[in-house]
Write a protein that holds these residues in place. Sequence first.
Motif: not given
Length: 275
Positions: A157-178
């Motif tokens: 559950a902790s690692k599933s949550g980490l994946h979901s967090f990473t996926e959302a953050l990747r999209r949230e920062l998609g228009d940045s240089q990170i």
Amino acid sequence: MDRKSGALTVLLTGASGGIGHALAHSLAARGHHLLLQGRNTLALDQLRASLPESHRHLVVSADLRDPQQRQELVRTCRSLPNGVDVLINNAGVARFALLADIDDAAMRSVLETNLLVPMALTRDLLPLLQRSRQAALINIGSAFGHIGHPGFSIYGASKSGLHSFTEALRRELGDSQITVHYLAPRAVDTSLNTDAVVGLNRALGNRSDSPQQVAEQCVALLEGGRSARRFMGWPERLFIKVNALLPSLVDSALVKKMPVIRRFAEQNHLNGETS
């Protein structure tokens, strides 16, 4: 902490563990500057001393579950002349046990270490990462975050949550240089595996990778230049796809293995072991 041209400054959490140790050597060999975080100061000092040009690296002993210690780490990062270019959220704890044998404290430890700490540390370091032209975030997940495996319900559950967090953050920062990366290893051969975990993997025929193999994949993501996610191991990658499309097939396969899983989980519990 002198910085050479082309070198990145990397904050590596969980540096003294098996994967962290291998990652530190791989990154240092490429000339990067490391902030080595962990809770065991002696182990961190020994790791630092074993790295090429050890004077280029810093040791930061901190329990990241403690907000004050986490903020002290963030202040250390802010004090560096060149800031931080890369955050690798590698620190993590495993828990092999049947749900009935996991108390609140153990649940809290796994969820805080594997999920809440990476989320909070990433949030706190975002302003610093946004100043770098080569900023990157790498979250180390697990195949168990994508396949609900008996005996690893809280860890998964902790690692599933980490994946979901990473996926959302990747999209949230998609228009940045990170760039935002996610790496999901399968079983990894480290000294943290208890006898019961080793026995379970042997009995089920589960294959595993070395920490060095995980480190190589992590460095490849960093050097790839584009946000990406990567799953390690075969047939684990196939099982993840099957589990997403036809979970009932995986249900049936794992239920048949429950007598073996239960036997080793109970062994782990009786021995008082935590991974």
